[in-house]
Design an enzyme around this catalytic site. Structure first.
Site, PDB file in Angstrom:
ATOM      1  N   LYS A  76       0.860  -1.189   0.000  1.00 39.16           N
ATOM      2  CA  LYS A  76       0.000   0.000   0.000  1.00 39.16           C
ATOM      3  C   LYS A  76       0.890   1.231   0.000  1.00 39.16           C
ATOM      4  O   LYS A  76       1.904   1.263   0.714  1.00 39.16           O
ATOM      5  CB  LYS A  76      -0.893  -0.041   1.246  1.00 39.16           C
ATOM      6  CG  LYS A  76      -1.956   1.054   1.294  1.00 39.16           C
ATOM      7  CD  LYS A  76      -2.881   0.880   2.506  1.00 39.16           C
ATOM      8  CE  LYS A  76      -3.998   1.902   2.535  1.00 39.16           C
ATOM      9  NZ  LYS A  76      -4.912   1.718   3.679  1.00 39.16           N
ATOM     10  N   SER A 151      -9.854   1.769   2.551  1.00 38.16           N
ATOM     11  CA  SER A 151      -8.955   2.538   1.725  1.00 38.16           C
ATOM     12  C   SER A 151      -7.904   1.705   1.007  1.00 38.16           C
ATOM     13  O   SER A 151      -7.273   2.208   0.076  1.00 38.16           O
ATOM     14  CB  SER A 151      -8.249   3.590   2.580  1.00 38.16           C
ATOM     15  OG  SER A 151      -7.425   2.964   3.557  1.00 38.16           O
ATOM     16  N   SER A 175     -10.258  -0.728   6.672  1.00 40.11           N
ATOM     17  CA  SER A 175      -9.636  -0.632   5.346  1.00 40.11           C
ATOM     18  C   SER A 175      -8.898  -1.853   4.846  1.00 40.11           C
ATOM     19  O   SER A 175      -8.456  -1.856   3.700  1.00 40.11           O
ATOM     20  CB  SER A 175      -8.690   0.554   5.299  1.00 40.11           C
ATOM     21  OG  SER A 175      -9.435   1.721   5.156  1.00 40.11           O
TER      22      SER A 175
HETATM   23  N1  GLN Z   1     -13.634   4.119   6.035  1.00 39.63           N
HETATM   24  C1  GLN Z   1     -12.944   4.518   7.227  1.00 39.63           C
HETATM   25  C2  GLN Z   1     -12.499   5.952   7.094  1.00 39.63           C
HETATM   26  O1  GLN Z   1     -12.755   6.541   6.101  1.00 39.63           O
HETATM   27  C3  GLN Z   1     -11.785   3.607   7.515  1.00 39.63           C
HETATM   28  C4  GLN Z   1     -10.572   3.881   6.721  1.00 39.63           C
HETATM   29  C5  GLN Z   1      -9.395   3.054   7.114  1.00 39.63           C
HETATM   30  O2  GLN Z   1      -9.529   2.029   7.781  1.00 39.63           O
HETATM   31  N2  GLN Z   1      -8.215   3.546   6.771  1.00 39.63           N
HETATM   32  O3  GLN Z   1     -11.902   6.517   7.951  1.00 39.63           O
END
Ligand code: GLN
Length: 483
Positions: A76, A151, A175
Site C-alpha cells: 500500500k 482505503s 480498510s
Molecule cells: N472508512 C474509514 C475511514 O474513512 C476507515 C478507513 C481506514 O480504515 N483507513 O476513515
C-alpha cells in the site's frame, strides 16, 4: 503460477519448478496488460522487482530461504519505501521519495520478498471506496463499474486480479477487511500493537494497524509471520510473543463458540449479504462449532465516536504537511501564511480537508469535552461490550459491510452515507481487536466476506478458523475473468 497461493508458489520456488525472476516477470506482464483499466498500482517498480527477484533466486540457491523469499508482493502506498515514491494517494506527497524504509516493508525486503510496486488507496487512507485517490478510482476486478472498497482498494484489487501474490494493507476503521470482502480475498487486521507502525504515514495513530491481504488464510499466516513483532521505534508496538501462525492452521474447531451479535443482524443489512454470512456460519456448525447470540449494546455508537476520534488524530498528524518539510509547495508564496494556506489548499483533496476541519473543531477549546472526551468514553464502552461478549463466546462473526460493493460514483457526493457503511468494522479498531475477512459467497453478483473478530492477540485462532473454512469451501479460489 500467478493463480497459485503464496504457499504453493513458495513450494514451487523451493523445488526449482520456477524461478523468482520468471514469477516476477509474469506478474509484471499482467500488470502491464490489465492494470491500465483497474488502476490498482500508483507506482510499478519493475527494475527493482527484477533485481530483487534475481537476488532471491541466488539466496534460494544457497539454501538460505524464507517462505517469502522470491514471492512478488505489492505494498500500500502509505508504507515508506526507501528511494521509491510514497504518495499516500495524495497530491500532497506526489513528489515524495521516502528517505527510509518502513519496518513492515523492510521485513519483507529482508525476508527476500519482491516488491512489484505501490498500490492505490484513498488519500491518507480516508475512505471506504478508493474514490478519494489523487490517482483516480480503483475498479473492482469482479465488476468494473463497482468500487473495490477502501482505503486499501488498490491492494485488494491487485490480489483479486492476480497482479500480485499478496499485498500489505492498513486498517484504521475497516480498510483491510472491507476491501477484502468486496474483492473476494482474505484480509487480516491484527491486534493494535501486533505490527509496527514505524514508517507508515499516520492517519489516526491510536487506530492504524497494518496487515496482510491474500488469496487464503494460510497465505495471511505466512505474511503475518513476516510482519508481526516488537519494534522499539514504535512506542505502541507490543512486546508479545510471535507464534508461528502457520502451525495451528489445521486445529480442530470442535467446541468453538461463535457469538453472533444481534445488533449486526438488524435493519440495514442487505438480505443477500445476510444470507451468505448465515450460510458461512452454518458451515462452521458442520465443523463442530456452536453458535450463540450475544449483544454489543453500544455498537451503533461506533460511527459517531470513530468519526470524532479519527479526524481529531488526523488533524494533528496532518499538520506536518506544511509546504516546508514535506511534499507539495505552492508557487511564489507571498509570505509564510500564504505558503501554508496555499500549499495545504492545493495539496489536500476534499475528504481530507473535511476531516481536518472536523477534527480541529472537535479538539478546539470549549468543544473538546463535548466531542473528543465523550468519544473517548464511548470508545471504552465499546471495548467493554466486546470483553463482556467474549465471556460467552470465543469469537464473534458477522458481515463486514451492510452491502456488497456499490457502484463507482453512487455515494461519492454523500460522505455521511459512506461513513454509515463502516458500521460493522469501526468498533474492532476502537477496541484494538483483531479481525479477519474471508470470502463467503456472492451477493448481488459481487463478492462478500465473513468477518471474524477475535480477542486481543488471537490472530492464530482467527487464521485457524479462516483456514478450516477454506478447506471445505472454494470461495477463496474463485477469481474474476479479466478482459
Ligand atoms: N472508512 C474509514 C475511514 O474513512 C476507515 C478507513 C481506514 O480504515 N483507513 O476513515
Amino acid at each position: 503460477m500467478y493463480d497459485k497461493t503464496i504457499a504453493e508458489q513458495s513450494r514451487a520456488l523451493a523445488s526449482g519448478e520456477i524461478s523468482s525472476v520468471e514469477l516476477t516477470q509474469t506478474y509484471l506482464d499482467r500488470i502491464r496488460q490489465f492494470d491500465g483499466d483497474i488502476n490498482s498500482f500508483i507506482t510499478v517498480t519493475e527494475s527493482l522487482a527484477l533485481e530483487q527477484a534475481a537476488a532471491a533466486d541466488q539466496r534460494r540457491a544457497t539454501g538460505d530461504a524464507h517462505a517469502m523469499t522470491g514471492i512478488p508482493v505489492a505494498h500500500k502506498d502509505l508504507f515508506c519505501t526507501q528511494g521509491v515514491k510514497t504518495s499516500c494517494g495524495s497530491k500532497m506527497l506526489d513528489n515524495f521519495i521516502a528517505p527510509y524504509e518502513s519496518t513492515v516493508t523492510g521485513k519483507f525486503r529482508d525476508a527476500g520478498a519482491v516488491m512489484l510496486g505501490k498500490t492505490n488507496m484513498d488519500e491518507f487512507a480516508m475512505g471506504s471506496s478508493n474514490e478519494n485517490s489523487h490517482y483516480g478510482p480503483v475498479k473492482n476486478p469482479w465488476d468494473k463499474s463497482a468500487i473495490p472498497g477502501g482505503s486499501s482498494g488498490g491492494s485488494a484489487a491487485a490480489v483479486a486480479a492476480q497482479l500480485a501474490a499478496g499485498a500489505t494493507g492498513t486498517d484504521t476503521g475497516g480498510s483491510i477487511r472491507q476491501p477484502a470482502s468486496h474483492c473476494g480475498i482474505t484480509g487480516l487486521k491484527p491486534t493494535y500493537g501486533r505490527v509496527s507502525r514505524w514508517g507508515m504515514v499516520a492517519y489516526a495513530s491510536s487506530l492504524d494497524q497494518a496487515g496482510p491481504m491474500t488469496r487464503s488464510a494460510e497465505d495471511a499466516a505466512i505474511m503475518l509471520n513476516t510482519m508481526a513483532g516488537f519494534d522499539n521505534r514504535d512506542s505502541t508496538c507490543l512486546d508479545h510473543e510471535v507464534p508461528d501462525y502457520t502451525a495451528t492452521l489445521n486445529n480442530s474447531l470442535e467446541g468453538l463458540t461463535i457469538g453472533l451479535p444481534k445488533e449486526y443482524f438488524a435493519a440495514g443489512l442487505d438480505s443477500e449479504v445476510e444470507q451468505q454470512v448465515r450460510n458461512a456460519i452454518a458451515e462452521y456448525e458442520k465443523l463442530g462449532a456452536n453458535v450463540k447470540e450475544v449483544s454489543l449494546p453500544n455498537a451503533r455508537l461506533c460511527i459517531p465516536a470513530y468519526y470524532v476520534i479519527a479526524p481529531a488524530e488526523a488533524s494533528s498528524n496532518l499538520s506536518r504537511f506544511d509546504g516546508v518539510r514535506f511534499g507539495h509547495r505552492c508557487e511564489d508564496p507571498k509570505d509564510l501564511m500564504d505558503l501554508y494556506i496555499r500549499s495545504r489548499s492545493e495539496g489536500f483533496g476534499e475528504e481530507v480537508k473535511r476531516r481536518i476541519i472536523v477534527g480541529t473543531y472537535a479538539l478546539s477549546a470549549g468543544y473538546y469535552d463535548a466531542y473528543y472526551r465523550k468519544a473517548q468514553q464511548i470508545r471504552r464502552l465499546i471495548r467493554d461490550d466486546f470483553l463482556n461478549a467474549f465471556k460467552e463466546c470465543d469469537v464473534i462473526m458477522g458481515p463486514n459491510a451492510p452491502t456488497s460493493a456499490f457502484d463507482i460514483g453512487s455515494m461519492s457526493n454523500d460522505p455521511v452515507a459512506m461513513y454509515l457503511s463502516d458500521i460493522y468494522t469501526l468498533s474492532v479498531n476502537l477496541a484494538g481487536l483483531p479481525g479477519l475477512s474471508v470470502p463467503a459467497g456472492m451477493a448481488n453478483q459481487r463478492p462478500v466476506g465473513l468477518q471474524i473478530i477475535g480477542q486481543h492477540f488471537d490472530e492464530a485462532r482467527l487464521l485457524n478458523i479462516g483456514h478450516r473454512f477454506q478447506q471445505t469451501t472454494d470461495w477463496h479460489q474463485k477469481s474474476p475473468a479479466l478482459v
